[in-house]
Design an enzyme around this catalytic site. Structure first.
Site, PDB file in Angstrom:
ATOM      1  N   TYR A 142     -11.382  14.528  -4.122  1.00 41.02           N
ATOM      2  CA  TYR A 142     -10.359  13.999  -5.325  1.00 41.02           C
ATOM      3  C   TYR A 142      -9.735  15.291  -6.071  1.00 41.02           C
ATOM      4  O   TYR A 142      -8.557  15.372  -6.312  1.00 41.02           O
ATOM      5  CB  TYR A 142     -11.038  13.053  -6.082  1.00 41.02           C
ATOM      6  CG  TYR A 142     -10.094  12.493  -7.242  1.00 41.02           C
ATOM      7  CD1 TYR A 142      -9.291  11.516  -7.222  1.00 41.02           C
ATOM      8  CD2 TYR A 142     -10.469  13.016  -8.571  1.00 41.02           C
ATOM      9  CE1 TYR A 142      -8.654  11.290  -8.333  1.00 41.02           C
ATOM     10  CE2 TYR A 142     -10.053  12.651  -9.719  1.00 41.02           C
ATOM     11  CZ  TYR A 142      -8.854  11.550  -9.555  1.00 41.02           C
ATOM     12  OH  TYR A 142      -8.293  11.144 -10.552  1.00 41.02           O
ATOM     13  N   ASP A 193       0.714  -1.166  -0.060  1.00 42.68           N
ATOM     14  CA  ASP A 193      -0.030   0.105  -0.114  1.00 42.68           C
ATOM     15  C   ASP A 193       0.964   1.271   0.029  1.00 42.68           C
ATOM     16  O   ASP A 193       1.776   1.484   1.062  1.00 42.68           O
ATOM     17  CB  ASP A 193      -0.964  -0.050   1.254  1.00 42.68           C
ATOM     18  CG  ASP A 193      -1.751   1.051   1.417  1.00 42.68           C
ATOM     19  OD1 ASP A 193      -1.679   2.020   0.503  1.00 42.68           O
ATOM     20  OD2 ASP A 193      -3.041   0.770   1.988  1.00 42.68           O
ATOM     21  N   LYS A 204      -6.096  16.486  -6.407  1.00 43.29           N
ATOM     22  CA  LYS A 204      -5.283  16.556  -7.734  1.00 43.29           C
ATOM     23  C   LYS A 204      -4.706  18.048  -8.197  1.00 43.29           C
ATOM     24  O   LYS A 204      -3.608  18.330  -8.571  1.00 43.29           O
ATOM     25  CB  LYS A 204      -5.949  16.104  -8.812  1.00 43.29           C
ATOM     26  CG  LYS A 204      -6.376  14.805  -8.875  1.00 43.29           C
ATOM     27  CD  LYS A 204      -5.084  13.799  -8.986  1.00 43.29           C
ATOM     28  CE  LYS A 204      -5.144  12.375  -9.511  1.00 43.29           C
ATOM     29  NZ  LYS A 204      -4.159  11.293  -9.609  1.00 43.29           N
ATOM     30  N   ASN A 230       1.613   7.576 -10.546  1.00 42.32           N
ATOM     31  CA  ASN A 230       0.447   7.218 -11.252  1.00 42.32           C
ATOM     32  C   ASN A 230      -0.536   6.587 -10.216  1.00 42.32           C
ATOM     33  O   ASN A 230      -1.676   7.257 -10.543  1.00 42.32           O
ATOM     34  CB  ASN A 230       0.824   6.248 -12.294  1.00 42.32           C
ATOM     35  CG  ASN A 230      -0.510   5.603 -12.775  1.00 42.32           C
ATOM     36  OD1 ASN A 230      -1.319   6.352 -13.809  1.00 42.32           O
ATOM     37  ND2 ASN A 230      -0.951   4.396 -12.425  1.00 42.32           N
TER      38      ASN A 230
HETATM   39  P1  NDP Z   1      -6.947   2.113 -11.908  1.00 45.66           P
HETATM   40  O1  NDP Z   1      -8.156   1.790 -10.746  1.00 45.66           O
HETATM   41  O2  NDP Z   1      -7.066   1.232 -13.145  1.00 45.66           O
HETATM   42  O3  NDP Z   1      -5.730   1.983 -11.538  1.00 45.66           O
HETATM   43  C1  NDP Z   1      -5.371   2.478 -10.094  1.00 45.66           C
HETATM   44  C2  NDP Z   1      -3.892   1.805  -9.860  1.00 45.66           C
HETATM   45  O4  NDP Z   1      -3.147   2.522  -8.600  1.00 45.66           O
HETATM   46  C3  NDP Z   1      -3.978   0.645  -9.492  1.00 45.66           C
HETATM   47  O5  NDP Z   1      -2.586  -0.192 -10.045  1.00 45.66           O
HETATM   48  C4  NDP Z   1      -3.891   0.482  -8.001  1.00 45.66           C
HETATM   49  O6  NDP Z   1      -3.429  -0.877  -7.537  1.00 45.66           O
HETATM   50  C5  NDP Z   1      -3.104   1.531  -7.689  1.00 45.66           C
HETATM   51  N1  NDP Z   1      -3.572   1.854  -6.218  1.00 45.66           N
HETATM   52  C6  NDP Z   1      -4.460   2.492  -5.883  1.00 45.66           C
HETATM   53  N2  NDP Z   1      -4.607   2.819  -4.396  1.00 45.66           N
HETATM   54  C7  NDP Z   1      -3.456   2.234  -4.117  1.00 45.66           C
HETATM   55  C8  NDP Z   1      -2.612   2.377  -2.813  1.00 45.66           C
HETATM   56  N3  NDP Z   1      -3.342   2.733  -1.849  1.00 45.66           N
HETATM   57  N4  NDP Z   1      -1.415   1.622  -2.729  1.00 45.66           N
HETATM   58  C9  NDP Z   1      -0.849   1.103  -3.921  1.00 45.66           C
HETATM   59  N5  NDP Z   1      -1.464   1.205  -5.225  1.00 45.66           N
HETATM   60  C10 NDP Z   1      -2.621   1.910  -5.320  1.00 45.66           C
HETATM   61  O7  NDP Z   1      -7.227   3.614 -12.429  1.00 45.66           O
HETATM   62  P2  NDP Z   1      -6.292   4.553 -13.528  1.00 45.66           P
HETATM   63  O8  NDP Z   1      -5.233   3.707 -14.111  1.00 45.66           O
HETATM   64  O9  NDP Z   1      -7.428   5.147 -14.202  1.00 45.66           O
HETATM   65  O10 NDP Z   1      -5.683   5.684 -12.487  1.00 45.66           O
HETATM   66  C11 NDP Z   1      -4.283   6.045 -12.748  1.00 45.66           C
HETATM   67  C12 NDP Z   1      -4.163   7.324 -12.317  1.00 45.66           C
HETATM   68  O11 NDP Z   1      -4.852   8.276 -13.279  1.00 45.66           O
HETATM   69  C13 NDP Z   1      -4.795   7.895 -10.989  1.00 45.66           C
HETATM   70  O12 NDP Z   1      -3.932   8.617 -10.347  1.00 45.66           O
HETATM   71  C14 NDP Z   1      -5.940   8.569 -11.400  1.00 45.66           C
HETATM   72  O13 NDP Z   1      -6.254   9.540 -10.375  1.00 45.66           O
HETATM   73  C15 NDP Z   1      -5.451   9.059 -12.627  1.00 45.66           C
HETATM   74  N6  NDP Z   1      -6.774   9.423 -13.579  1.00 45.66           N
HETATM   75  C16 NDP Z   1      -7.611   8.506 -13.994  1.00 45.66           C
HETATM   76  C17 NDP Z   1      -8.621   8.920 -15.033  1.00 45.66           C
HETATM   77  C18 NDP Z   1      -9.696   7.802 -15.455  1.00 45.66           C
HETATM   78  O14 NDP Z   1     -10.656   8.337 -16.025  1.00 45.66           O
HETATM   79  N7  NDP Z   1      -9.472   6.548 -15.417  1.00 45.66           N
HETATM   80  C19 NDP Z   1      -8.793  10.403 -15.138  1.00 45.66           C
HETATM   81  C20 NDP Z   1      -8.121  11.064 -14.606  1.00 45.66           C
HETATM   82  C21 NDP Z   1      -6.892  10.883 -13.994  1.00 45.66           C
HETATM   83  P3  NDP Z   1      -3.910  -1.840  -6.639  1.00 45.66           P
HETATM   84  O15 NDP Z   1      -5.484  -1.830  -6.606  1.00 45.66           O
HETATM   85  O16 NDP Z   1      -3.255  -3.205  -6.999  1.00 45.66           O
HETATM   86  O17 NDP Z   1      -3.457  -1.308  -5.391  1.00 45.66           O
END
Ligand code: NDP
Length: 277
Positions: free
Chosen positions: A162, A66, A166, A93
């Site tokens: 959120y 985490d 950001k 990311n």
């Molecule tokens: P996903 O939910 O598909 O991926 C999020 C990733 O972040 C996963 O790999 C997850 O891994 C990891 N994650 C989340 N919380 C934790 C934590 N506490 N510790 C470690 N890892 C964590 O979302 P996206 O790929 O869309 O998101 C990627 C980025 O893009 C984010 O910053 C999001 O805010 C941003 N974004 C996304 C948009 C969208 O529409 N999709 C729009 C604008 C920005 P796991 O669950 O294995 O921990």
């Protein structure tokens, strides 16, 4: 020579979505990568995809944990240095939004969720940067943060906390860019609009609702003028461009919007006034 040969990258949140696509792309173009997330199962899928795209097992470091916890941040830095000896690229990311189970939106959302959203979207980024800073200075490296159009200037009421996190991240990008450029380290950011990933599912939406949401916004050009949500690969391509000094050396401290036109869409011009008059 491949674009990222001899480069070592940490990509947070690379067990799914944008982070996974970024890790796959950087590895495909020669980087050694540390992939990380809480789900070991999903990280295994990321590794499989890297291998399918020509990556090598010895060039992949996996950290399950985490990111809001300091032990996970420490392990990311420690194990990357132990495996690969340096850090050239840090992609911040990982991120998430959390819905209030009561259905509250805006500023009425439980204050605990405010803390949770700031922790993953902003505080963990600051902490990881503090820990990577000396190593990125040694390598004259590059940082790319993943922000969101929810940071503003338009309000997104469903994502108030959120968006605040950001917006803080965007200011971090600007301040840090000035702080680090004298050491040869660049800091930039990408600001995506709606992208098809696990993001809405992680917010708590059932998959049918995610599908409907994406179809609805995609078919309303005053929401997404491009007519569809973006793909994680499209965001990864921009992240890789910003992480590559040969392509983007003169871009410093910018947040580049990649949203299919969403942030330009104003409702007024999209209404056909000829039908009213
Ligand atoms: P996903 O939910 O598909 O991926 C999020 C990733 O972040 C996963 O790999 C997850 O891994 C990891 N994650 C989340 N919380 C934790 C934590 N506490 N510790 C470690 N890892 C964590 O979302 P996206 O790929 O869309 O998101 C990627 C980025 O893009 C984010 O910053 C999001 O805010 C941003 N974004 C996304 C948009 C969208 O529409 N999709 C729009 C604008 C920005 P796991 O669950 O294995 O921990």
């Amino acid at each position: 020579m491949a674009r990222f040969s001899n480069k070592v990258a940490i990509v947070t949140g690379s067990s799914f979505g944008i982070g996974r696509s970024t890790a796959v792309l950087l590895a495909k173009e020669g980087a050694k990568v540390t992939v990380t997330g809480r789900s070991s199962e999903r990280l295994r899928d990321t590794v499989d995809e890297i291998l399918k795209n020509g990556g090598k097992t010895e060039d992949i470091n996996i950290v399950v944990g985490d990111l809001t916890e300091s032990e996970c941040q420490n392990e990311l830095v420690r194990s990357t240095l132990e495996r690969f000896g340096r850090i050239d690229i840090l992609i911040n990311n990982a991120g998430a939004a959390f819905a209030d189970p009561s259905g509250a939106i805006g500023v009425t959302v439980d204050i605990k969720l405010f803390d949770d959203m700031l922790k993953i979207n902003l505080r963990s980024v600051v902490e990881l940067i503090q820990k990577c800073r000396p190593h990125l200075i040694s390598s004259k490296g590059d940082i790319v943060n993943v922000s969101s159009i929810c940071a503003g200037p338009q309000p997104f009421v469903y994502y108030t906390f959120y968006g605040i996190a950001k917006a803080g991240l965007d200011q971090l990008t600007r301040c840090l860019a000035i702080e680090l450029i004298e050491h040869g380290v660049r800091v930039n950011s990408v600001s995506p609009g709606l992208i098809s990933t696990g993001f809405l599912g992680a917010v708590g939406m059932p998959s049918e609702a995610v599908k409907k949401t994406e179809e609805y916004y995609g078919s309303h050009r005053d929401c997404i003028p491009a007519g569809r949500p973006g793909t994680p690969e499209e965001i990864a391509t921009l992240i890789a461009f910003l992480a590559d000094k040969n392509s983007s050396a003169f871009i410093i401290g910018q947040s580049i919007v990649i949203d299919g036109g969403t942030s330009l869409a104003l409702a007024m011009p999209s209404h056909d006034l000829s039908k009213v008059l």
